[in-house]
Design an enzyme around this catalytic site. Structure first.
Site, PDB file in Angstrom:
ATOM      1  N   PHE A 198       0.826  -1.204   0.000  1.00 18.68           N
ATOM      2  CA  PHE A 198       0.000   0.000   0.000  1.00 18.68           C
ATOM      3  C   PHE A 198       0.860   1.254   0.000  1.00 18.68           C
ATOM      4  CE2 PHE A 198      -3.306  -2.834   1.632  1.00 18.68           C
ATOM      5  CZ  PHE A 198      -4.460  -2.324   1.053  1.00 18.68           C
ATOM      6  N   ASP A 199       0.445   2.227  -0.797  1.00 19.30           N
ATOM      7  CA  ASP A 199       0.956   3.586  -0.683  1.00 19.30           C
ATOM      8  C   ASP A 199       0.288   4.202   0.554  1.00 19.30           C
ATOM      9  OD1 ASP A 199       2.100   6.123  -1.509  1.00 19.30           O
ATOM     10  OD2 ASP A 199       0.104   6.646  -2.236  1.00 19.30           O
ATOM     11  N   LEU A 200       0.772   5.359   1.010  1.00 20.70           N
ATOM     12  CA  LEU A 200       0.194   6.001   2.188  1.00 20.70           C
ATOM     13  C   LEU A 200      -0.623   7.243   1.819  1.00 20.70           C
ATOM     14  CD1 LEU A 200      -0.115   6.193   5.262  1.00 20.70           C
ATOM     15  CD2 LEU A 200       2.080   7.413   5.324  1.00 20.70           C
TER      16      LEU A 200
END
Length: 231
Positions: A23-25
Site C-alpha cells: 500500500f501507498d500512504l
C-alpha cells in the site's frame, strides 16, 4: 491541478488471488494533503519564495519531495535539500498528523490482515514519519513491513522503496509470487511496474484520471477495493 484528458478506466474485474499487498500512504490510506500543503506553503514563505497556488501545491503530494522541489519549484539540487530540511522541520511539528484515514480503510486493512494476506507499506514519505502516522491512527498493527524513504533521500523513488519492501518481505518468508500494489498516482504504477508488479489505483487520492494508464483496475470505494483483494 489541471487534469489532462481522462484515460479509459481499466476494468475492475480482477480474479487473481493475491499472496501479498503493498500500500501507498498519502492519498491511498490517509488524506494527508492538508498537512503537506500547509507545511509546503510555510516552507516557501520562510525561504522568501512565492507561495504556489493550492492546486500547484497539490502536485507535490505523492512523488519524492526532493524530486518535486526541483521539477515543480525549479530549484537546484542544493537549494532543494535546504528547502526539504525547512519543510521537514515544519511538517514534523504541525503537519504530520494533520490528516485523516479515508472512509472504509481501517475495515479494509482489518479484513485483508484477518484473511492472512501479508501487507506492506511502500511510501516515498520518510519511514520514521510514516511509521509514526500509522501508529497514531492505529493502523501499524496490520502491516508486516513498513517501508519508506530514508532521511537522506538515498531511497525515495517509489521503485527503490518497493524494492526494499519486497526485500524485507522476502526475508520474512512471504510468498511474493502474486503481489499487487495499491496506490493513487502514476508513480505507484511505475514504481511497482519496475518490479513486474501490477497496480490497483484508488480514485479518492490525488492523481488525475490520466494516471490510471497502466493500472490493472481503478476503484472508487474501499468496499470495491476489498472485493478485488479478497474476492
Amino acid at each position: 491541478m489541471t487534469n489532462p484528458t481522462p484515460a479509459p478506466t481499466p476494468s475492475v474485474t480482477v480474479t487473481r488471488t493475491w499472496t501479498c499487498v503493498l500500500f501507498d500512504l498519502d492519498g491511498t490510506l490517509t488524506d494527508s494533503a492538508p498537512g503537506i500543503t500547509s507545511s509546503l506553503a510555510r516552507m516557501f514563505a520562510t525561504l522568501g519564495l512565492p507561495v504556489p497556488s493550492p492546486a500547484q501545491l497539490l502536485e507535490y503530494v505523492g512523488p519524492p519531495l526532493l524530486e518535486s522541489l526541483q521539477k515543480f519549484g525549479g530549484m537546484t539540487e542544493p537549494a532543494s535539500r535546504e528547502a526539504l530540511a525547512v519543510y521537514r522541520a515544519d511538517y514534523a511539528k504541525t503537519g504530520a498528523l494533520d490528516s485523516a484515514v479515508f472512509p472504509g480503510i481501517r475495515g479494509l486493512l482489518e479484513r485483508v490482515h484477518a484473511a492472512g494476506i501479508p501487507l506492506a507499506l511502500a511510501t516515498s514519505k520518510p519511514e520514521i514519519q510514516a511509521t509514526h502516522i500509522l501508529e497514531h491512527f492505529g493502523l501499524a498493527q496490520y502491516f508486516d513491513v513498513i517501508t519508506g524513504a530514508t532521511e537522506d533521500e538515498s531511497r525515495s523513488a517509489k521503485a527503490d522503496v518497493v524494492a526494499e519492501a519486497l526485500r524485507r518481505l522476502g526475508e520474512r518468508g512471504v510468498d511474493l509470487e502474486h503481489t499487487v500494489m495499491v496506490g493513487d498516482r502514476q508513480y505507484d504504477v511505475e514504481g511497482a511496474g519496475a518490479h513486474g508488479l501490477p497496480t490497483i489505483l484508488v480514485e479518492w487520492g490525488y492523481g488525475s484520471p490520466a494516471e490510471a494508464s497502466g493500472a490493472i483496475a481503478v476503484v472508487h470505494s474501499a468496499d470495491q477495493l476489498s472485493a478485488l483483494l479478497l474476492g
